[in-house]
Enzyme design. Structure first.
Site, PDB file in Angstrom:
ATOM      1  N   SER A 231      48.800  37.396  -5.888  1.00  0.00           N
ATOM      2  CA  SER A 231      50.046  37.449  -6.641  1.00  0.00           C
ATOM      3  C   SER A 231      51.105  36.534  -5.998  1.00  0.00           C
ATOM      4  CB  SER A 231      50.513  38.899  -6.759  1.00  0.00           C
ATOM      5  OG  SER A 231      51.558  39.023  -7.696  1.00  0.00           O
ATOM      6  N   ASP A 254      44.876  36.020  -8.601  1.00  0.00           N
ATOM      7  CA  ASP A 254      45.837  36.390  -9.651  1.00  0.00           C
ATOM      8  C   ASP A 254      47.238  35.909  -9.285  1.00  0.00           C
ATOM      9  OD1 ASP A 254      45.453  37.394 -12.178  1.00  0.00           O
ATOM     10  OD2 ASP A 254      45.970  39.456 -11.676  1.00  0.00           O
ATOM     11  N   HIS A 312      45.916  43.439 -12.682  1.00  0.00           N
ATOM     12  CA  HIS A 312      46.530  42.781 -11.520  1.00  0.00           C
ATOM     13  C   HIS A 312      46.252  43.551 -10.231  1.00  0.00           C
ATOM     14  CE1 HIS A 312      49.082  39.811  -9.745  1.00  0.00           C
ATOM     15  NE2 HIS A 312      50.048  40.647  -9.401  1.00  0.00           N
TER      16      HIS A 312
END
Length: 387
Positions: A231, A254, A312
């Site tokens: 992330s 991600d 996620h």
């Protein structure tokens, strides 16, 4: 912490699958936000009844998670402690380092609102396969709660905590996140510098005073170093690659691309592997990734795959620690079995690392995963891309 008699007994962070037992220890440099703080995962000498550390290091991290999620601290401590307080990390705390040839190095960067222990399934797996992994806890106010020692406290007790900083009303997000990603990359580079100095035999002060003998870490393979993150940590990977040539390649899980300056895309030269979830990504974010991985590229240097049925939070450990209905409500679980998803992520990562670090291992048995060739993978992205 936690209630070990709950119905969560069948849940837990999966043990690593590699040939090496895994140890871990914490390192903190100096008393300022300009220092670095990380958990190290490494191949260790196996022994019975080894102490396994709590997954959540202290109750203050529950408060940090509450701030990140914008919920009441008191209530959240009860809930989080009940759900997660009894879980342990699958690694032996401060176990002796196993001397067995040179170990490649990976520096890992966590996501927004996370901290150094939340990706132990990934980090421990890499360590079990012979890597030394430094999971940085960022001090840029993007973590749930990084501590700093108070030098005036008895025996250097951890008394000061840097809580997660939310956006202020009306505040633009990019300036804050861009400033943070620059600091995050710098902290990853500082962590690597600490490891390089330790490897050279220099005694480095660890203000935490752990029992682990850091001087035994003298067999790191400093020609084979990678950076990895999830992330916000994925954006940190790109920034760190741009600023440190010792990072030979990067893996972005991600990735959230918003924090990055536009000019950075032409400056990154190293191989990059984007491993995305099916439910998190959107066209604008993928468009930013495409500046590094063009859709029609046949390059072996830059790759992108998507794991079907993932969300996620399929990359942090949370996904293993809740039942189906709680996991789905809290968006910690996708449709795919979490173990299948993390295995795909880990195997594809190992194959990519072997390819671009020039390792003599058997991880190339998973080369097809880098190309997205598996029933649970999509080559590239599932997102409809903008023309």
């Amino acid at each position: 912490m936690g209630n070990s008699t709950t119905c969560n007994n069948h849940l837990g962070i999966p043990p690593a699958k590699g040939p090496n037992a895994v140890g871990c220890s914490d390192f903190m440099m100096d008393h300022t936000v300009k220092g670095t703080f990380f958990r190290l995962y490494y191949p260790c000498v196996a022994y019975e009844d080894a102490e396994k550390p709590d997954w959540i290091p202290s109750k203050e991290y529950f408060y940090g998670l509450a701030d990140f999620m914008n919920i009441n601290r008191g209530l959240s401590e009860l809930i989080f402690n009940y759900l997660f307080g009894s879980f342990k990390i699958p690694a032996a705390m401060n176990a002796p380092y196993k001397q067995n040839g040179k170990c490649p190095v990976v520096v890992f960067s966590h996501g927004l609102g996370a901290f150094r222990t939340l990706y132990s399934a990934i980090c421990a797996e890499l360590a079990s396969q012979g890597f030394i992994v430094a999971a940085v806890e960022h001090r840029d106010e993007s973590a749930s709660l990084p501590p700093k020692p108070n030098p005036g406290a008895p025996e250097n007790l951890l008394e000061e905590w840097m809580y997660y900083r939310s956006l202020k009303p009306g505040e633009s997000e990019f300036p804050l996140r861009n400033k943070q990603v620059l600091q995050r990359a710098d902290e990853c580079i500082k962590a690597l510098d600490i490891l390089i100095q330790i490897n050279s035999g220099k005694k480095m002060e660890n203000v935490l005073g752990t029992e682990f003998d850091w001087m035994t870490l003298n067999s790191m393979d400093l020609c084979r170093i990678a950076v990895m993150g999830h992330s916000f940590g994925g954006a940190t990977v790109i920034e760190a690659l741009c600023n440190e040539v010792n990072f030979k390649c990067g893996i972005a899980l991600d990735a959230w691309m918003l924090p990055l300056d536009e000019e950075i895309y032409t400056r990154v030269k190293q191989p990059i592997f984007f491993i995305n979830s099916e439910k998190f990504q959107w066209a604008g974010n993928i468009m930013a990734m495409r500046k590094l991985v063009p859709p029609d590229s046949s390059s072996t240097q830059r790759k992108m795959v998507t794991i079907k049925g993932t969300v996620h939070q399929s990359f942090p450990d949370f996904t293993f620690l809740t039942g189906n209905w709680i996991g789905k409500i809290m968006k910690l679980k996708g449709e795919i079995n979490p173990q299948v998803a993390i295995d795909l992520c880990n195997k594809a990562s190992l194959a990519f690392l072997q390819r671009h670090l020039g390792m003599d291992k058997d991880f190339n048995q998973w080369d097809h995963l880098i190309e997205g060739k598996d029933d649970n993978l999509i080559p590239g992205t599932n997102v409809t891309e903008l023309p």
